[in-house]
Enzyme design. Structure first.
Site, PDB file in Angstrom:
ATOM      1  N   LYS A   9       0.829  -1.210   0.000  1.00 59.45           N
ATOM      2  CA  LYS A   9       0.000   0.000   0.000  1.00 59.45           C
ATOM      3  C   LYS A   9       0.870   1.270   0.000  1.00 59.45           C
ATOM      4  CE  LYS A   9      -3.942  -2.377   2.079  1.00 59.45           C
ATOM      5  NZ  LYS A   9      -5.105  -2.235   3.000  1.00 59.45           N
ATOM      6  N   TYR A  49     -12.224  -2.723  -4.522  1.00 59.62           N
ATOM      7  CA  TYR A  49     -12.749  -2.904  -3.162  1.00 59.62           C
ATOM      8  C   TYR A  49     -14.279  -2.893  -3.125  1.00 59.62           C
ATOM      9  CZ  TYR A  49      -8.247  -2.694  -0.692  1.00 59.62           C
ATOM     10  OH  TYR A  49      -6.999  -2.975  -0.182  1.00 59.62           O
ATOM     11  N   ASN A 112      -2.316   0.067   6.534  1.00 56.24           N
ATOM     12  CA  ASN A 112      -1.863  -1.187   7.148  1.00 56.24           C
ATOM     13  C   ASN A 112      -0.940  -1.990   6.226  1.00 56.24           C
ATOM     14  OD1 ASN A 112      -3.777  -2.163   5.385  1.00 56.24           O
ATOM     15  ND2 ASN A 112      -4.854  -3.428   6.877  1.00 56.24           N
ATOM     16  N   HIS A 115      -2.177  -5.753   1.470  1.00 57.62           N
ATOM     17  CA  HIS A 115      -3.451  -6.447   1.250  1.00 57.62           C
ATOM     18  C   HIS A 115      -3.128  -7.842   0.728  1.00 57.62           C
ATOM     19  CE1 HIS A 115      -7.430  -7.492  -0.317  1.00 57.62           C
ATOM     20  NE2 HIS A 115      -6.796  -7.937  -1.383  1.00 57.62           N
ATOM     21  N   GLU A 126      -8.950 -11.396  -8.106  1.00 59.55           N
ATOM     22  CA  GLU A 126      -8.095 -10.229  -7.829  1.00 59.55           C
ATOM     23  C   GLU A 126      -6.838 -10.223  -8.703  1.00 59.55           C
ATOM     24  OE1 GLU A 126      -9.413  -9.474  -3.170  1.00 59.55           O
ATOM     25  OE2 GLU A 126      -7.323  -9.948  -3.623  1.00 59.55           O
TER      26      GLU A 126
HETATM   27  P1  CMP Z   1      -7.482  -4.840   3.295  1.00 62.40           P
HETATM   28  O1  CMP Z   1      -6.995  -6.207   3.625  1.00 62.40           O
HETATM   29  O2  CMP Z   1      -6.810  -4.154   2.164  1.00 62.40           O
HETATM   30  O3  CMP Z   1      -9.053  -4.880   3.021  1.00 62.40           O
HETATM   31  C1  CMP Z   1      -9.898  -3.760   3.223  1.00 62.40           C
HETATM   32  C2  CMP Z   1      -9.209  -2.644   3.951  1.00 62.40           C
HETATM   33  O4  CMP Z   1     -10.037  -1.678   4.545  1.00 62.40           O
HETATM   34  C3  CMP Z   1      -8.413  -3.208   5.100  1.00 62.40           C
HETATM   35  O5  CMP Z   1      -7.298  -3.921   4.599  1.00 62.40           O
HETATM   36  C4  CMP Z   1      -8.102  -1.942   5.907  1.00 62.40           C
HETATM   37  O6  CMP Z   1      -6.878  -1.341   5.553  1.00 62.40           O
HETATM   38  C5  CMP Z   1      -9.216  -0.986   5.502  1.00 62.40           C
HETATM   39  N1  CMP Z   1      -9.982  -0.533   6.649  1.00 62.40           N
HETATM   40  C6  CMP Z   1     -10.090   0.749   7.021  1.00 62.40           C
HETATM   41  N2  CMP Z   1     -10.876   0.845   8.112  1.00 62.40           N
HETATM   42  C7  CMP Z   1     -11.278  -0.403   8.435  1.00 62.40           C
HETATM   43  C8  CMP Z   1     -12.109  -0.956   9.457  1.00 62.40           C
HETATM   44  N3  CMP Z   1     -12.690  -0.194  10.396  1.00 62.40           N
HETATM   45  N4  CMP Z   1     -12.292  -2.301   9.472  1.00 62.40           N
HETATM   46  C9  CMP Z   1     -11.717  -3.097   8.521  1.00 62.40           C
HETATM   47  N5  CMP Z   1     -10.933  -2.622   7.516  1.00 62.40           N
HETATM   48  C10 CMP Z   1     -10.708  -1.286   7.491  1.00 62.40           C
END
Ligand code: CMP
Length: 138
Positions: A9, A49, A112, A115, A126
């Protein structure tokens, strides 16, 4: 052998941590068999997404994912979907186990760092979102 889709990311590219995260991936015996650094458009982020489109964080998630370049990758290995999710750690880095990518690199639940596909079926979808078969070299 199984494939999974990984995204490094914008917090990773911004801090020049692409190699550091890739080292974690390769140390875990996952092979990076395709990789590309790209700037997502808002439309692409929303489409990728789409499964989260009704969640409260959807808008912020998509804005964040276009805030800088990302690195999209195909990882291959035995049971790679589950093994990569273990290596990534919990979505919220505050809950991630020691030694995981998110525990060691992530800035927040949004930033974070990585992904990974959540199932083999989703991995196929994906991967095809970003890569043609001809771009993947085993
Ligand atoms: P990812 O695995 O990329 O899938 C969806 C993303 O939404 C997740 O990682 C997080 O980075 C993001 N995200 C942001 N806020 C939240 C939340 N409250 N709960 C879950 N995912 C979140």
């Amino acid at each position: 052998m199984e494939r999974t889709l990984s995204i490094l990311k914008p917090d990773v590219t911004r801090r020049n941590l692409t190699g550091a995260v890739n080292a974690r991936i390769e140390s875990a015996d996952l092979r990076i068999i395709a990789q590309r650094r790209i700037q997502l458009t808002l439309e692409q982020a929303q489409k990728f997404y789409a499964i989260h489109k009704d969640r409260s964080f959807f808008g912020e998630l998509c804005s964040y994912m276009i805030s800088g370049p990302v690195v999209v990758q195909v990882l291959e290995g035995e049971n790679s979907v589950e093994r990569y999710r273990k290596l990534m750690g919990s979505t919220n880095p505050a809950n991630a186990d020691e030694g995981t990518i998110r525990r060691d690199f992530a800035e927040s639940i949004e930033a974070n760092s990585v992904h990974g596909s959540d199932s083999s079926e989703n991995a196929v979808v994906e991967i095809s979102f970003f890569f043609r078969e001809i771009d993947i070299t085993e």
